[in-house]
Motif scaffolding. Structure first.
Motif, mmCIF file in Angstrom:
data_model
loop_
_atom_site.group_PDB
_atom_site.id
_atom_site.type_symbol
_atom_site.label_atom_id
_atom_site.label_comp_id
_atom_site.label_asym_id
_atom_site.label_seq_id
_atom_site.Cartn_x
_atom_site.Cartn_y
_atom_site.Cartn_z
ATOM 1 N N VAL A 150 0.818 -1.222 0.000
ATOM 2 C CA VAL A 150 0.000 0.000 0.000
ATOM 3 C C VAL A 150 0.847 1.266 0.000
ATOM 4 C CG1 VAL A 150 -1.855 -1.200 1.213
ATOM 5 C CG2 VAL A 150 -0.207 0.130 2.517
ATOM 6 N N THR A 151 2.150 1.126 0.172
ATOM 7 C CA THR A 151 3.005 2.315 0.214
ATOM 8 C C THR A 151 2.883 3.173 -1.047
ATOM 9 O OG1 THR A 151 4.582 1.225 1.701
ATOM 10 C CG2 THR A 151 5.370 3.137 0.470
ATOM 11 N N PRO A 152 2.951 2.603 -2.270
ATOM 12 C CA PRO A 152 2.802 3.457 -3.454
ATOM 13 C C PRO A 152 1.407 4.076 -3.573
ATOM 14 C CG PRO A 152 2.869 1.132 -4.076
ATOM 15 C CD PRO A 152 3.257 1.207 -2.642
ATOM 16 N N ILE A 153 0.379 3.381 -3.088
ATOM 17 C CA ILE A 153 -0.976 3.935 -3.112
ATOM 18 C C ILE A 153 -1.052 5.164 -2.208
ATOM 19 C CG2 ILE A 153 -3.419 3.433 -2.714
ATOM 20 C CD1 ILE A 153 -2.741 0.452 -3.020
ATOM 21 N N ALA A 154 -0.519 5.025 -0.992
ATOM 22 C CA ALA A 154 -0.523 6.147 -0.054
ATOM 23 C C ALA A 154 0.309 7.302 -0.585
ATOM 24 C CB ALA A 154 0.009 5.682 1.305
ATOM 25 N N HIS A 155 1.431 6.980 -1.226
ATOM 26 C CA HIS A 155 2.304 8.029 -1.772
ATOM 27 C C HIS A 155 1.569 8.843 -2.831
ATOM 28 C CE1 HIS A 155 5.986 10.029 -3.071
ATOM 29 N NE2 HIS A 155 5.674 9.696 -4.313
ATOM 30 N N LEU A 156 0.832 8.177 -3.707
ATOM 31 C CA LEU A 156 0.081 8.885 -4.748
ATOM 32 C C LEU A 156 -0.979 9.799 -4.133
ATOM 33 C CD1 LEU A 156 -0.488 6.121 -7.460
ATOM 34 C CD2 LEU A 156 0.940 8.161 -7.678
ATOM 35 N N ALA A 157 -1.690 9.280 -3.128
ATOM 36 C CA ALA A 157 -2.754 10.067 -2.502
ATOM 37 C C ALA A 157 -2.189 11.286 -1.787
ATOM 38 C CB ALA A 157 -3.547 9.186 -1.537
ATOM 39 N N VAL A 158 -1.111 11.084 -1.037
ATOM 40 C CA VAL A 158 -0.492 12.203 -0.300
ATOM 41 C C VAL A 158 0.052 13.245 -1.269
ATOM 42 C CG1 VAL A 158 1.449 12.830 1.181
ATOM 43 C CG2 VAL A 158 0.030 10.853 1.757
ATOM 44 N N GLU A 159 0.679 12.771 -2.330
ATOM 45 C CA GLU A 159 1.236 13.682 -3.337
ATOM 46 C C GLU A 159 0.136 14.528 -3.976
ATOM 47 O OE1 GLU A 159 2.578 12.080 -7.199
ATOM 48 O OE2 GLU A 159 4.562 12.870 -6.644
ATOM 49 N N SER A 160 -0.994 13.913 -4.279
ATOM 50 C CA SER A 160 -2.116 14.642 -4.885
ATOM 51 C C SER A 160 -2.644 15.719 -3.958
ATOM 52 C CB SER A 160 -3.257 13.669 -5.235
ATOM 53 O OG SER A 160 -2.861 12.751 -6.216
ATOM 54 N N TYR A 161 -2.731 15.393 -2.665
ATOM 55 C CA TYR A 161 -3.289 16.361 -1.722
ATOM 56 C C TYR A 161 -2.307 17.487 -1.417
ATOM 57 C CZ TYR A 161 -5.942 18.226 2.157
ATOM 58 O OH TYR A 161 -6.664 19.078 2.977
ATOM 59 N N GLU A 162 -1.051 17.138 -1.218
ATOM 60 C CA GLU A 162 -0.066 18.171 -0.885
ATOM 61 C C GLU A 162 0.152 19.131 -2.046
ATOM 62 O OE1 GLU A 162 2.789 16.084 2.480
ATOM 63 O OE2 GLU A 162 3.406 16.045 0.372
ATOM 64 N N SER A 163 0.054 18.644 -3.281
ATOM 65 C CA SER A 163 0.218 19.512 -4.448
ATOM 66 C C SER A 163 -1.066 20.260 -4.803
ATOM 67 C CB SER A 163 0.671 18.678 -5.652
ATOM 68 O OG SER A 163 -0.316 17.731 -6.005
ATOM 69 N N GLU A 164 -2.123 20.027 -4.004
ATOM 70 C CA GLU A 164 -3.425 20.677 -4.186
ATOM 71 C C GLU A 164 -4.085 20.334 -5.525
ATOM 72 O OE1 GLU A 164 -3.454 24.816 -3.275
ATOM 73 O OE2 GLU A 164 -2.381 24.570 -1.373
ATOM 74 N N GLU A 165 -3.723 19.165 -6.064
ATOM 75 C CA GLU A 165 -4.441 18.678 -7.241
ATOM 76 C C GLU A 165 -5.860 18.265 -6.872
ATOM 77 O OE1 GLU A 165 -2.335 15.605 -9.251
ATOM 78 O OE2 GLU A 165 -0.424 16.672 -9.235
ATOM 79 N N VAL A 166 -6.032 17.795 -5.643
ATOM 80 C CA VAL A 166 -7.357 17.467 -5.121
ATOM 81 C C VAL A 166 -7.498 18.101 -3.747
ATOM 82 C CG1 VAL A 166 -7.529 15.305 -6.405
ATOM 83 C CG2 VAL A 166 -6.549 15.290 -4.107
ATOM 84 N N ASP A 167 -8.757 18.261 -3.331
ATOM 85 C CA ASP A 167 -9.034 18.913 -2.047
ATOM 86 C C ASP A 167 -9.388 17.918 -0.953
ATOM 87 O OD1 ASP A 167 -8.781 21.529 -3.271
ATOM 88 O OD2 ASP A 167 -10.732 21.134 -4.196
#
Length: 288
Positions: A150-167
């Motif tokens: 699950v590490t790559p899944i969590a990494h993608l989600a965190v990256e999306s949120y921190e870059s403000e691609e999603v709210d």
């Protein structure tokens, strides 16, 4: 047209073979289910304690509001990302459709502003079929997963949120209740919302090097653990649903065999009776 005895016998053999297969699948699912249930249930206390520790850290006074960890910052939700966790295979009764329906209804509220990380082939197929933006796909995960899965899944989600691609980031999965009940749920992952502490739980802990540093290290691990726990719940739900579905299929096949056997016996009796009547009729004609 009434089936012949030979056709009925062939049909019975076919159903018997199907019953053997479904019984074997039910037994395999039962053996996997016990292990998956233990993993899901044993992971709940750790998840609860981690959430409690996070609540204590979040309750610490913040010196500078600008230094709040990015995963704790909230903003108006316009774009969302949903991690949809489903099995890779079918034969699980209504489990797959329930998860996909719950995720689809949630995503429909955001339209084109929603995108998906699909974990499992059934969720991927559903989202692709209905034109949802599927950002990434993870399949063929073992029924004995590790945190590395699950590490790559969590990494993608965190990256999306921190870059403000999603709210906001959500996870859709089947929550294991018991052997016969699994609930499809959609839960928020980001922004992280620590649980509220009761007055008796508001203890003043001392953290080293500082609450902010500990929180910065804990939040990514917390995300991984939440997704990992959802995956374990999904696997336990899958094996339970498959065991129940295959057991039901076996019972239905056995009931069908009994019905077909009864029909075959009646057809055989009618055939014998017809042959006897022909013999008796022929003998009477000869005597006449």
């Amino acid at each position: 047209m009434v089936a012949s005895v030979r056709q009925l016998r062939r049909r019975i053999r076919s159903v018997e073979n199907t019953a053997k297969i479904t019984k074997a699948m039910s037994m395999i699912a039962a053996s996997k289910m016990r292990r998956a249930q233990e993993a899901a249930l044993s992971g709940r206390p750790y998840s609860d304690d981690l959430n409690m520790m996070l609540a204590h850290l979040a309750a610490q006074p913040v010196e500078d509001e600008d230094n709040i960890h990015p995963l704790l910052k909230t903003r108006e939700v316009e774009r969302v990302e949903v991690i949809v966790i489903t099995p890779d295979r079918g034969l699980t009764g209504g489990l797959n459709s329930n998860i996909n329906r719950a995720a689809g209804q949630f995503i429909s509220d955001y339209g084109d502003n929603a995108r998906v990380i699909a974990v499992g082939k059934k969720g991927r197929d559903f989202m692709v079929r209905y034109g949802v933006n599927v950002r990434a796909v993870f399949t063929d995960i073992s029924d004995r997963p590790s945190i590395l899965d699950v590490t790559p899944i969590a990494h993608l989600a965190v990256e999306s949120y921190e870059s403000e691609e999603v709210d906001a980031v959500y996870v859709a999965y089947a929550k294991f209740i018991n052997t016969t009940a699994q609930n499809a749920v959609v839960e928020q992952l980001l922004p992280v919302q620590p649980s509220e502490l009761r007055p008796q739980e508001q203890v003043g802990y001392i953290y080293e090097p500082s609450p902010a540093d500990v929180l910065a290290e804990l939040l990514p691990r917390y995300m991984e653990m939440q997704i990992f726990h959802a995956l374990l719940e999904g696997i336990a739900s899958e094996q339970s649903a498959r065991m129940v579905a295959m057991r039901s299929a076996t019972d239905n096949a056995n009931a069908m065999i009994e019905d077909l056997t009864l029909v075959m016996n009646k057809a055989r009796q009618e055939s014998i009776t017809t042959e006897l009547l022909d013999i008796v009729g022929g003998a009477a004609a000869v005597e006449a």
